[in-house]
Design a protein around this motif. Structure first.
Motif, PDB file in Angstrom:
ATOM      1  N   VAL A 222      18.495 -45.492 -38.127  1.00 48.55           N
ATOM      2  CA  VAL A 222      17.154 -45.305 -37.559  1.00 48.55           C
ATOM      3  C   VAL A 222      17.244 -45.073 -36.054  1.00 48.55           C
ATOM      4  N   MET A 223      18.088 -45.852 -35.381  1.00 50.97           N
ATOM      5  CA  MET A 223      18.246 -45.713 -33.931  1.00 50.97           C
ATOM      6  C   MET A 223      18.884 -44.365 -33.573  1.00 50.97           C
ATOM      7  N   LEU A 224      19.824 -43.926 -34.378  1.00 56.26           N
ATOM      8  CA  LEU A 224      20.430 -42.605 -34.166  1.00 56.26           C
ATOM      9  C   LEU A 224      19.371 -41.509 -34.278  1.00 56.26           C
ATOM     10  N   ALA A 225      18.527 -41.629 -35.286  1.00 54.74           N
ATOM     11  CA  ALA A 225      17.463 -40.644 -35.477  1.00 54.74           C
ATOM     12  C   ALA A 225      16.497 -40.653 -34.300  1.00 54.74           C
TER      13      ALA A 225
ATOM     14  N   LEU B  68      29.507 -42.540 -30.978  1.00 52.97           N
ATOM     15  CA  LEU B  68      30.348 -41.410 -31.356  1.00 52.97           C
ATOM     16  C   LEU B  68      29.603 -40.508 -32.340  1.00 52.97           C
ATOM     17  N   ALA B  69      28.882 -41.120 -33.269  1.00 48.77           N
ATOM     18  CA  ALA B  69      28.063 -40.336 -34.191  1.00 48.77           C
ATOM     19  C   ALA B  69      26.992 -39.572 -33.423  1.00 48.77           C
ATOM     20  N   PHE B  70      26.410 -40.225 -32.403  1.00 46.28           N
ATOM     21  CA  PHE B  70      25.402 -39.557 -31.564  1.00 46.28           C
ATOM     22  C   PHE B  70      26.014 -38.377 -30.823  1.00 46.28           C
ATOM     23  N   ALA B  71      27.252 -38.528 -30.365  1.00 42.33           N
ATOM     24  CA  ALA B  71      27.945 -37.436 -29.669  1.00 42.33           C
ATOM     25  C   ALA B  71      28.088 -36.227 -30.582  1.00 42.33           C
ATOM     26  N   LEU B  72      28.457 -36.454 -31.821  1.00 41.88           N
ATOM     27  CA  LEU B  72      28.630 -35.354 -32.772  1.00 41.88           C
ATOM     28  C   LEU B  72      27.291 -34.671 -33.072  1.00 41.88           C
TER      29      LEU B  72
ATOM     30  N   ILE C 204      32.151 -35.819 -26.467  1.00 38.33           N
ATOM     31  CA  ILE C 204      32.810 -36.940 -27.136  1.00 38.33           C
ATOM     32  C   ILE C 204      32.935 -38.146 -26.204  1.00 38.33           C
ATOM     33  N   LEU C 205      33.466 -37.941 -24.999  1.00 40.87           N
ATOM     34  CA  LEU C 205      33.611 -39.049 -24.053  1.00 40.87           C
ATOM     35  C   LEU C 205      32.272 -39.454 -23.450  1.00 40.87           C
ATOM     36  N   ALA C 206      31.518 -38.469 -22.959  1.00 39.60           N
ATOM     37  CA  ALA C 206      30.284 -38.764 -22.225  1.00 39.60           C
ATOM     38  C   ALA C 206      29.264 -39.510 -23.072  1.00 39.60           C
ATOM     39  N   TYR C 207      29.166 -39.192 -24.349  1.00 37.27           N
ATOM     40  CA  TYR C 207      28.185 -39.872 -25.190  1.00 37.27           C
ATOM     41  C   TYR C 207      28.755 -41.108 -25.861  1.00 37.27           C
TER      42      TYR C 207
END
Length: 223
Positions: A13-16, A64-68, A109-112
């Motif tokens: 939910v937070m990722l969304a 990391l999922a958010f970065a992708l 990848i690193l920044a997020y």
């Protein structure tokens, strides 16, 4: 098992929510800088909350999922700095491709992924201070990652930035162009360019973190 399901559900939910907050602002032209970067409405805060609630390890996994997700969204919207890297002055097709790979690693990848460190103060400070300071530190680390990427890969745009944009009107721009060159000029360019969106982002997120900290359901949950 029940805790794991709850944790994964809340993280999703937070990722969304983080993705929606980032996308809404990405669609507003004046919030976007020409070479990547966007001021959002605290899109990193949901990731920081996950890190505070469940710990840094799970926070980094979520970030990391958010970065992708950010990579996919920015590519679809055409806002990606990876695309820009392919057309940076002085880059041939192979060089541009190589740059794009490294930009992908640094700018995304690193920044997020460092946003997942937002929970580092959960055992040291009260909830409000932990969320606010954690958000500020996590976003400051993201800023550092963008600065490094900009200084290394986008230095070719520094002269244009200080002579042909609104920044050229700043009194300090003339001094910068007169006294700085090469890698130093590229670094100063990257520091200023990325600060244009990251500083407002840090302030907005840290301030909203104090407000969100009043929500009782946001609390530390031990594994």
């Amino acid at each position: 098992m029940k805790l794991n399901i709850r944790r994964m559900t809340l993280s999703a939910v937070m990722l969304a929510l983080a993705t929606v907050l980032a996308l809404v602002c990405a669609l507003i032209p004046f919030l976007n800088l020409p070479f990547g970067g966007c001021i959002t409405i605290a899109s990193a805060l949901p990731i920081v909350i996950v890190s505070y609630m469940y710990g840094v390890k799970h926070g980094v996994f979520t970030s990391l999922a958010f970065a992708l997700i950010q990579i996919v969204c920015d590519l679809l919207l055409g806002h990606s700095s990876v695309i820009l890297a392919l057309f940076t002055p002085g880059s041939d097709s192979f060089g541009g491709f190589t740059m794009a790979i490294f930009v992908l690693l640094l700018d995304y990848i690193l920044a997020y992924s460092v946003l997942g460190l937002g929970g580092i103060f959960r055992e040291k400070l009260g909830k409000g201070a932990a969320l606010s300071l954690g958000a500020a530190v996590a976003l400051a680390l993201r800023y550092v990652a963008h600065v490094i990427s900009g200084a290394i890969f986008y230095g070719a745009w520094a002269e244009w930035f200080f002579t042909d944009t609104v920044v050229a009107e700043w009194a300090i721009s003339g001094w910068i162009m007169e006294h700085l060159s090469g890698g130093t000029l590229a670094l100063v360019y990257s520091l200023i360019y990325n600060a244009c969106y990251m500083l407002p982002e840090i302030v907005i997120t840290a301030a909203l973190a104090l407000v969100v900290a009043r929500i009782p359901n946001i609390k530390k949950i031990e594994a």
